[in-house]
Design a protein around this motif. Structure first.
Motif, PDB file in Angstrom:
ATOM      1  N   ALA A   1      19.490  -1.729  -8.808  1.00  0.00           N
ATOM      2  CA  ALA A   1      18.092  -0.827  -8.827  1.00  0.00           C
ATOM      3  C   ALA A   1      17.253  -1.824  -7.691  1.00  0.00           C
ATOM      4  O   ALA A   1      16.303  -0.918  -7.952  1.00  0.00           O
ATOM      5  CB  ALA A   1      18.341  -1.943 -10.248  1.00  0.00           C
TER       6      ALA A   1
ATOM      7  N   THR B   1      25.286  -2.798 -10.502  1.00  0.00           N
ATOM      8  CA  THR B   1      23.573  -2.338 -11.251  1.00  0.00           C
ATOM      9  C   THR B   1      22.632  -3.445 -11.001  1.00  0.00           C
ATOM     10  O   THR B   1      21.336  -2.479 -10.288  1.00  0.00           O
ATOM     11  CB  THR B   1      24.252  -2.687 -12.409  1.00  0.00           C
TER      12      THR B   1
ATOM     13  N   HIS C   1      17.461  -5.002 -16.842  1.00  0.00           N
ATOM     14  CA  HIS C   1      19.376  -5.006 -17.133  1.00  0.00           C
ATOM     15  C   HIS C   1      20.099  -6.033 -17.012  1.00  0.00           C
ATOM     16  O   HIS C   1      19.235  -6.996 -17.532  1.00  0.00           O
ATOM     17  CB  HIS C   1      19.400  -4.275 -15.365  1.00  0.00           C
TER      18      HIS C   1
ATOM     19  N   TYR D   1      18.066   0.203 -17.032  1.00  0.00           N
ATOM     20  CA  TYR D   1      19.280   0.825 -16.085  1.00  0.00           C
ATOM     21  C   TYR D   1      20.134  -0.207 -17.066  1.00  0.00           C
ATOM     22  O   TYR D   1      20.729  -1.094 -17.073  1.00  0.00           O
ATOM     23  CB  TYR D   1      19.101   0.362 -14.829  1.00  0.00           C
TER      24      TYR D   1
ATOM     25  N   GLU E   1      26.517   3.864 -15.944  1.00  0.00           N
ATOM     26  CA  GLU E   1      25.308   3.543 -16.234  1.00  0.00           C
ATOM     27  C   GLU E   1      24.367   4.655 -15.793  1.00  0.00           C
ATOM     28  O   GLU E   1      24.051   5.246 -15.405  1.00  0.00           O
ATOM     29  CB  GLU E   1      24.763   2.526 -14.649  1.00  0.00           C
ATOM     30  N   THR E   2      22.868   3.959 -17.026  1.00  0.00           N
ATOM     31  CA  THR E   2      21.851   5.355 -16.735  1.00  0.00           C
ATOM     32  C   THR E   2      20.652   4.744 -16.772  1.00  0.00           C
ATOM     33  O   THR E   2      20.136   3.237 -17.308  1.00  0.00           O
ATOM     34  CB  THR E   2      21.698   5.773 -18.248  1.00  0.00           C
ATOM     35  N   PHE E   3      19.854   5.099 -16.269  1.00  0.00           N
ATOM     36  CA  PHE E   3      17.914   5.181 -16.225  1.00  0.00           C
ATOM     37  C   PHE E   3      17.631   5.458 -17.542  1.00  0.00           C
ATOM     38  O   PHE E   3      17.497   7.049 -17.791  1.00  0.00           O
ATOM     39  CB  PHE E   3      17.610   5.566 -15.054  1.00  0.00           C
TER      40      PHE E   3
ATOM     41  N   SER F   1      16.595   7.420  -8.431  1.00  0.00           N
ATOM     42  CA  SER F   1      18.219   6.830  -9.864  1.00  0.00           C
ATOM     43  C   SER F   1      19.701   7.604  -8.384  1.00  0.00           C
ATOM     44  O   SER F   1      20.227   7.603  -8.935  1.00  0.00           O
ATOM     45  CB  SER F   1      17.564   7.656 -10.543  1.00  0.00           C
TER      46      SER F   1
END
Length: 331
Positions: A46, A42, A34, A90, A241-243, A265
């Motif tokens: 993570a 974030t 990231h 991420y 935020e996106t995985f 997640s």
């Protein structure tokens, strides 16, 4: 003879199944990258994700986390996922629009479209977006595991109050390298420029640009209040935020491990949202102590929204399905 052949076939099939099971259950170490610093929500999310994945897979999967763009920017990480050199990234859902095949996700950065995190997330996880996600995954070669984890909405800093559309005219403003943001600023009469975040403080101090648009947490953490007098709380663009996951990695997992990383997640995203809210409160307090924070009704967001009406009309039915903007607004 037939019995012998059938027996050999059975042994071969059993061996194949055992090997396949071993492939999905074998212990492995993967990478998650990231762009945020180690104090950012974030990163903390993570780290929790990594902890939970190891726990939920009984140690079959170990996740090493690489913060601070150690693996490159988000576009570089997208490439690494497609080549199999990175398993998970991420980062913001806005950024999927930065690569070929992800153009429909420009809709995630449309100003004033999303009321809050809950509205934005429910829209993106709705049935209306499922075919858009599927098409983007096919076109980009990147899989969306989960959209989870709030971020600070974007605001505006300057050395004068920016209250109405007229105040943007001729304003030299540093913006994100986003076609959405460029269109917005050009419609308002501003002069957008792209400057690396690492150089932004000096650029503001020396007058290379007069203003910039980032969220309160970034403004506070980078001490921009030392070189800017006003923070306009526009909250005009949101992100989540996106995985993102490499399809090759994801498809190699057992169903149990796919569920495990998804569950991890969800919990990690919830922590990011909680910490973001906490840091936002602290950031607004810090900004109020060091600069003037301007909000509605003095800040005429109604006039700014009005000035931006129709600016993305040509994308409706082109970059995303026709009528989707109105559907999102009505959700």
């Amino acid at each position: 003879m037939k019995k012998v052949l059938l027996a050999l076939l059975f042994v071969a099939l059993a061996t194949t199944l055992v090997f396949a099971q071993g492939q999905t259950d074998r212990a492995r170490t993967i990478k998650l990258g990231h762009i945020r610093d180690t104090e950012h929500p974030t990163h903390k999310g993570a780290l929790l994700f990594a902890e939970l994945v190891e726990e939920k897979t009984d140690g079959r999967i170990t996740v090493n986390v690489y913060p601070n763009s150690q693996l490159g920017g988000i576009q570089e990480m997208f490439v690494q996922m497609k080549t199999g050199d990175l398993e998970i990234a991420y980062g913001g859902i806005n950024t999927l629009a930065f690569i070929d095949g992800g153009e429909a996700f420009e809709i995630t950065a449309i100003p004033f479209l999303y009321r809050d995190y809950e509205h934005m997330r429910s829209a993106l996880l709705s049935d209306d977006f499922k075919p858009i996600v599927a098409e983007a995954e096919q076109a980009t070669g990147v899989k969306i595991l989960n959209i989870a984890g709030d971020t600070a909405p974007r605001g505006l800093t300057a050395n004068k109050k920016i209250l109405t559309p007229a105040d943007f005219r001729g304003l030299k403003i540093r913006t994100a390298a986003s076609e959405v943001v460029l269109r917005v600023m050009q419609r308002l009469g501003a002069l957008p420029q792209q400057i690396p975040l690492a150089d932004l403080y000096v650029s503001l101090r020396t007058g290379v640009v007069d203003a910039q648009e980032n969220g309160a947490i970034t403004v506070a953490n980078t001490s921009m209040y030392e070189v800017q007098d006003y923070y306009m709380q526009t909250d005009y663009i949101r992100d989540i935020e996106t995985f993102y996951v490499s399809p090759a990695f994801y498809n190699s997992l057992s169903d149990a491990d796919k569920q495990a990383i998804y569950d991890a997640s969800e919990e990690a995203g919830a922590l990011v949202t909680e910490l973001t809210n906490e840091q936002l409160d602290a950031a607004y307090k810090k900004l109020a102590e060091n600069m003037t924070v301007v909000t509605e009704p003095e800040l005429r967001l109604d006039l700014i929204r009005e000035a931006l009406e129709g600016v993305f009309a040509d994308w409706d039915g082109d970059k995303w399905p026709a009528g989707l903007l109105d559907k999102v607004r009505s959700m």
